[in-house]
Structures are given as C-alpha cells and as structure tokens.
Enzyme design. Structure first.
Site, mmCIF file in Angstrom:
data_model
loop_
_atom_site.group_PDB
_atom_site.id
_atom_site.type_symbol
_atom_site.label_atom_id
_atom_site.label_comp_id
_atom_site.label_asym_id
_atom_site.label_seq_id
_atom_site.Cartn_x
_atom_site.Cartn_y
_atom_site.Cartn_z
ATOM 1 N N ILE A 164 83.780 -4.744 179.287
ATOM 2 C CA ILE A 164 83.161 -6.171 179.529
ATOM 3 C C ILE A 164 82.020 -6.010 180.257
ATOM 4 C CG2 ILE A 164 83.491 -8.700 180.279
ATOM 5 C CD1 ILE A 164 86.491 -7.993 179.646
ATOM 6 N N GLU A 205 101.688 2.686 182.718
ATOM 7 C CA GLU A 205 102.178 4.062 183.367
ATOM 8 C C GLU A 205 103.553 4.164 183.349
ATOM 9 O OE1 GLU A 205 99.995 6.543 183.658
ATOM 10 O OE2 GLU A 205 98.032 5.352 183.421
ATOM 11 N N ASP A 210 95.662 -3.125 191.026
ATOM 12 C CA ASP A 210 94.647 -2.812 190.237
ATOM 13 C C ASP A 210 93.612 -4.136 190.193
ATOM 14 O OD1 ASP A 210 93.364 -1.265 187.910
ATOM 15 O OD2 ASP A 210 93.629 -3.230 187.056
ATOM 16 N N LYS A 244 89.681 -4.756 191.697
ATOM 17 C CA LYS A 244 88.480 -5.227 190.878
ATOM 18 C C LYS A 244 87.977 -6.545 191.364
ATOM 19 C CE LYS A 244 90.364 -3.239 186.551
ATOM 20 N NZ LYS A 244 91.546 -3.492 185.492
#
Length: 416
Positions: free
Chosen positions: A133, A187, A198, A202
């Site tokens: 994106i 994972e 995570d 970001k």
C-alpha cells in the site's frame, strides 16, 4: 551511462520476492528510473543450490560495503542487530538503503535519516508499513501541505484475518489462529502479530512522519486480540459494529495519544468492512479531510513492490537526499498524552451471579446515566453488555469499579 549496481541483504520471503520482481519487470523498472540497473550481490548466510541467482550470492557484508559500484542496498533482513549496524555503515559511506524492516525504522528511524542526510543519500522505507500500500510517500509528498490530526488503521493482516474468521465463520480465537498458521499468514510464534507489536511499530513510523517527532514503541499503549471471544464478536455485531485491531494516533491540543488495541468499528466506517489479510489506513488532514489507503498489507510480491519502488527512487536521486522524509529525535515523552485521559466510548460486558438483567441495568444506569444496552439472542440472564457515553476513559474505569461486588467485568473494548 554506467549501470547502477544494487545489493539485496536477505533472501527470505521479501528478499526473494524483491529479486524476482526486479528481473521480472526489469525493462519497465529501468524505463521508469531512466537508467540501467542490476543486482550485483545478494547477502545471505544460507546456501541456495540451484537458484537462478547463484552467481550473485555472498556471505560477506564487506563485499557490498567495499564495492564502489554499489549505489543502493535493499535491507530486507529484519531485526535490529545486524541490520542496524550494516545500515549505519552503508549510509555513512553515502550508499542509499531501502528497507521493509519496520522494527528498525520504528526504533532508529530518526538517527538513520539524519545519517543519510549528512551523507547525501537516502534511507527509504515505503515497504515498512502496509506492504504494497502506498502510504509513506503520500504522507511526505502528496499530502505534505496538510496538518495531520489523526491516523487510524488496520495495520496487521494476520490479526485481521483471525478476526474475520471469528466474525464470519464463528471460529474461536484459537481455531482462527491455527488456520492462519496453516495458511502461512501467522508465524509459529504469533506474538508479534496477535499481541499488537507489529502494528505498534507501523503506527510509530506513520506517527513520527506525520507529526515530526520520533514516537518510540514504548510511547504507544499496546494490547492485542488474544482475549477477544465469540461472545464479544456477537454482541458487537448486534450493536452494528465489527471488532478490529486498530492503530490510532491523534494529535490533540494537549499532546499526542497513541494506541494499538481492539476496537468496535461502526459498520458506517469503511474500516469495518476491511477483511482477511487486507490492511487499510485512514489519514485525516486539515485540507483533504479523510483519505483511505487500502490493499494487501503483507506478502512476498506486495511488499517487494514497495521495496523495488524505493530502489527506483533512490537510484533516481543518487547523490542527493529526499529532504522531505524526516522527523526529529525525541528526548522524552512530554509530548505524549496518557491514553486514559482521552475521551472514548467503551463496550463493557458484565456478568453477575446474584442479579437479574433488570436490576443490573438499573445499577449501570445509575452509574453512567444513559447507556446503550446491547441485545443478543440466547443471552444469559446474568450477563449484560452495553456501550457507555463518551467520556474520559479514566472516569469510565472509576465508575466501573463502583459496580457491586458480585458484578464481574468480563471485557472492556474501546470504540473507534
């Protein structure tokens, strides 16, 4: 004109995708770059017998660092240890580095951007947020005339996939997680995804770029989706909401508030209909209002698309830095506002052993005034879910504490 030589550090999912995409579309890439390009080295400690790129592999970083022909390096190793050291040394020599390494950018972005600027090269990281994106470049180029007030987004495809399966397939969290792992979306150790780390990294990158100061992961309140149950999913749906893991950062008059946590998102909000492994980021600027960026947030080729895009940009700007991409180092968190001082509405699910629903409703109404009680088929008479009025979160917590002793708070989820 001499060929601009490139190196790729790491040949995992994103690294191999970067190399494959580069050669697959080499003619188009060179045309858009305006010069010839080639990959000279691929750094990885593993062996890849039979690879069509066998002649390019090296296990020695110094081969890349000491080769004057190397002008751009793609760092797709991940982690902070070797990636940090290698990136600093390359930038200090005036070699541009592009990366998908969100952990490194979130932790050391301000420092690495400063080193790049001092050495007339670039540190680019479009691939670090949202996979394929376009979001980093629009923030510092297309939307550069705006003052940003808010960024809200679904920033992790794994958690969004899990929640989608819980909403539409009535799978428990554990069942949905197992399916995500079978399909390769999660994972073996899913902690970084399902616990929100995570998405936090970001959000730090987006917030640092939008608001001009380095926002470290520890400045962000972070909670994941492990405790979300099908009960919560069903109550949310009955009230006209979907549960999503949302990264939210707001610039208020009294400071920046940053959270990553599950939220109830109204069906009237386009983020509520973003499903499976897709990501979406909504940016609010004073001139443009709300802009929504949507697409695949991860994956081999979507992420490689962003990496190669940055390689093109770095090659086109060889010998000069893209000065609009920067933010200041922050020496403390004085500009960060405690998240519980923000106003919010809360979904709460209460269970009691000794009260029926009517008496429990009366007790809650006495504490909050008007609340929106949520109906649900086959609801236990000893359980109640409701949405509070909008008020300071710490005040909501204080009122919830005043519930009688036999009332147990089963779940508390913020609304977006």
């Amino acid at each position: 004109m001499a060929v601009t030589q490139i190196a790729v550090m790491g040949f995992g999912v994103v690294g191999s995708g970067t190399v494959e995409l580069f050669y697959q579309n080499k003619d188009v890439i060179e045309k858009r770059c305006g010069r010839e390009l080639d990959i000279k080295y691929i750094l990885d400690l593993r062996d890849f017998p039979g690879s069509p790129f066998q002649d390019k592999f090296t296990k020695n970083f110094d081969d890349i660092l000491n080769d004057p022909e190397i002008k751009v390096v793609a760092e797709v190793m991940g982690g902070k240890t070797f990636a940090y050291d290698y990136t600093k040394r390359l930038l200090s020599k005036g070699v541009s580095v592009v990366t998908s390494n969100k952990e490194l950018v979130a932790t050391h972005g301000a420092e690495l951007l400063k080193i790049a600027k001092a050495n007339n090269c670039n540190y680019l990281f479009e691939a670090s947020v949202g996979g394929g994106i376009p979001i980093i470049r629009p923030l510092h180029q297309c939307l550069a005339a705006n003052r940003f007030s808010r960024i809200a987004g679904i920033l992790n495809g794994t958690t969004n996939y899990i929640l989608t399966k819980m909403i539409y397939d009535q799978r428990s969290f554990d069942q949905a997680l197992a399916q995500a792992q079978q399909l390769g979306y999660a994972e073996k150790d899913p902690s970084a995804d399902v616990d929100g780390h995570d998405a936090t990294r970001k959000l730090c990158i987006l917030g640092s770029l939008a608001f001009g100061k380095h926002i470290y992961p520890e400045y962000v309140h972070c909670s994941g989706i492990r405790e979300i149950t099908l009960d919560d999913v069903e109550y949310a749906e009955s009230a006209g909401y979907a549960i999503k893991l949302i990264g939210l950062i707001e610039n208020t008059e009294t400071g920046i508030v940053a959270t990553v946590c599950p939220r109830l998102v109204s069906v009237n909000n386009p983020l509520s209909s973003v499903n499976d492994v897709y990501n979406a980021i909504m940016v609010t600027g004073d001139a443009v209002g709300d802009c929504l960026f949507y697409g695949r947030g991860a994956g081999k080729f979507p992420t490689a698309s962003a990496v190669v895009g940055d390689i093109i940009d770095a090659a086109k700007h060889e010998g000069r830095d893209i000065i609009s991409l920067n933010w200041e180092e922050s020496e403390g968190r004085d500009f960060i506002r405690p998240y519980k001082t923000a106003e919010v509405s809360i979904y709460a699910r209460i269970r009691t052993e000794n009260q029926d629903a009517d008496s429990l409703k009366s007790e809650i109404t006495n504490l909050f005034g008007y609340v929106d009680f949520i109906p649900r088929k086959q609801r236990s008479q000893h359980e109640l879910a409701f949405i509070t009025p909008t008020m300071v979160e710490s005040e909501i917590d204080e009122r919830l504490k005043k519930l009688t002793e036999d009332c147990k708070l089963m779940k508390k989820i913020r609304l977006l």
